[in-house]
Write a protein that holds these residues in place. Sequence first.
Motif, PDB file in Angstrom:
ATOM      1  N   ARG A  26       0.827  -1.209   0.000  1.00 42.76           N
ATOM      2  CA  ARG A  26       0.000   0.000   0.000  1.00 42.76           C
ATOM      3  C   ARG A  26       0.862   1.260   0.000  1.00 42.76           C
ATOM      4  NH1 ARG A  26      -5.256  -0.778   3.963  1.00 42.76           N
ATOM      5  NH2 ARG A  26      -5.841  -2.881   3.283  1.00 42.76           N
ATOM      6  N   GLY A  27       2.133   1.097   0.356  1.00 44.39           N
ATOM      7  CA  GLY A  27       3.046   2.230   0.314  1.00 44.39           C
ATOM      8  C   GLY A  27       3.020   3.115   1.532  1.00 44.39           C
ATOM      9  N   GLN A  28       2.438   2.632   2.650  1.00 44.07           N
ATOM     10  CA  GLN A  28       2.331   3.458   3.857  1.00 44.07           C
ATOM     11  C   GLN A  28       3.485   3.252   4.829  1.00 44.07           C
ATOM     12  OE1 GLN A  28      -1.496   2.630   5.604  1.00 44.07           O
ATOM     13  NE2 GLN A  28      -2.636   3.288   3.792  1.00 44.07           N
ATOM     14  N   HIS A  29       4.391   2.313   4.525  1.00 40.39           N
ATOM     15  CA  HIS A  29       5.499   2.015   5.439  1.00 40.39           C
ATOM     16  C   HIS A  29       6.855   2.255   4.763  1.00 40.39           C
ATOM     17  CE1 HIS A  29       2.143  -0.143   7.332  1.00 40.39           C
ATOM     18  NE2 HIS A  29       2.811   0.018   8.464  1.00 40.39           N
ATOM     19  N   ARG A  30       6.930   3.300   3.997  1.00 36.75           N
ATOM     20  CA  ARG A  30       8.157   3.578   3.251  1.00 36.75           C
ATOM     21  C   ARG A  30       9.313   3.990   4.159  1.00 36.75           C
ATOM     22  NH1 ARG A  30       7.326   4.042  -2.186  1.00 36.75           N
ATOM     23  NH2 ARG A  30       9.164   5.366  -2.436  1.00 36.75           N
ATOM     24  N   LEU A  69       9.618  -0.440   0.113  1.00 33.70           N
ATOM     25  CA  LEU A  69      10.422  -0.218   1.323  1.00 33.70           C
ATOM     26  C   LEU A  69      11.796   0.339   0.914  1.00 33.70           C
ATOM     27  CD1 LEU A  69       9.601  -3.621   3.093  1.00 33.70           C
ATOM     28  CD2 LEU A  69       8.463  -1.417   3.434  1.00 33.70           C
ATOM     29  N   PRO A  70      11.832   1.517   0.320  1.00 36.42           N
ATOM     30  CA  PRO A  70      13.074   2.033  -0.260  1.00 36.42           C
ATOM     31  C   PRO A  70      14.150   2.381   0.745  1.00 36.42           C
ATOM     32  CG  PRO A  70      11.393   3.735  -0.270  1.00 36.42           C
ATOM     33  CD  PRO A  70      10.705   2.466   0.157  1.00 36.42           C
ATOM     34  N   HIS A  71      13.782   2.525   2.037  1.00 33.48           N
ATOM     35  CA  HIS A  71      14.767   2.895   3.055  1.00 33.48           C
ATOM     36  C   HIS A  71      15.228   1.697   3.883  1.00 33.48           C
ATOM     37  CE1 HIS A  71      12.732   6.819   2.256  1.00 33.48           C
ATOM     38  NE2 HIS A  71      13.978   7.233   2.310  1.00 33.48           N
ATOM     39  N   LEU A  72      14.890   0.508   3.447  1.00 35.26           N
ATOM     40  CA  LEU A  72      15.232  -0.692   4.215  1.00 35.26           C
ATOM     41  C   LEU A  72      16.744  -0.850   4.322  1.00 35.26           C
ATOM     42  CD1 LEU A  72      13.554  -2.955   5.558  1.00 35.26           C
ATOM     43  CD2 LEU A  72      14.094  -4.374   3.565  1.00 35.26           C
ATOM     44  N   LYS A  73      17.219  -1.069   5.559  1.00 30.63           N
ATOM     45  CA  LYS A  73      18.648  -1.269   5.812  1.00 30.63           C
ATOM     46  C   LYS A  73      18.959  -2.678   6.312  1.00 30.63           C
ATOM     47  CE  LYS A  73      19.606   3.582   6.933  1.00 30.63           C
ATOM     48  NZ  LYS A  73      20.129   4.522   7.966  1.00 30.63           N
TER      49      LYS A  73
END
Length: 334
Positions: free
Chosen positions: A83-87, A114-118
């Motif tokens: 849904r794109g709410q946890h970016r 999740l583009p900021h996933l580390k």
Amino acid sequence: MVFALRWSFLWVASALDCAWIGKRPRAAVDATCVRLPMKEAAKVAPEDLAEALLFFPELRELHLSWLQLGDQRLEEIAQVFRRGQHRALERLYLAHNNLGISGGRAIASALGYLPHLKVLNLPENAIRAEGAEALAKALPKTPLLEQLVLAGNGLGLRGTQAIAQALPHLPHLQDLHLSRNALGTQGALALARVLYSGHGAALEWLSLSDNALGDVGLQALSAAVKRTPRLEWLDLEQNALSDLGAKALSRALLKASAPPAPDEDEDDRHRHLGCRLRELSLQKNPIGAEGHQWLQKVQEQLPEFQFWIDGRQVGSAERSTLKEMVPLSLTAVM
């Protein structure tokens, strides 16, 4: 494992941990929390968990390990991510959840959101080669990834090759854990080719225990050592390694830590980045006196270097004891 817990596994939340209100699992105490610990996630019925996550749009760390979610529950969670709410999510822990191939594919389908996933922590989930291939195709969408844990997933050669091919798209990757995945010699070769090409420059931890790498596999990986200048911790436990493999790795470490030779061309000098390896596990390998002696030479050149072998740690304090263990007749091989 005798190694100390590495700093990158620890993270202190900058806001409140997430919590639920009383007996209403879908209601959040504070929607601005950034960390949902496993003890809180376990309070929610698996069928309610995906919906409950909608209350935490600012979530940055999510712990769902050891909950035996299975592939169906994981697909529901992946749908929430899509849904794109946890970016803002940076750390995702899903160890020991019986996800299987379908669960691996579900996580892969969510990575683009999740583009900021580390941190992606997925050990012991049996995602197999098919799940690894799906992940590998999606990993370029997480260019900030620093830690990838896929231990105990039955990747085999195909899955290892797929993950190796994704590494060039992960320039910030510091920790790679592929233990207990049946890599074999060919899997080691696939990983070594990518690392030798310079796509492990940020790598600090590499865990490859219990993979039947063999001496040939370690020889290939040894050649890539000089292209991983930040590598500090290397786990090669239980890989059928003998003196031959220990010698190959030791020689590579000695060469990587030595200053450039006067006769090296300009390109080689430019690529000479040194060696920082401090901890090496070689336990449960049939390494004999010759291998011990080669490893001791590495210690003489790298003062902070220590290794684990035969169930004990060998560091600077034990060098004199180690010298007594090695027959003088072996000095000829030096």
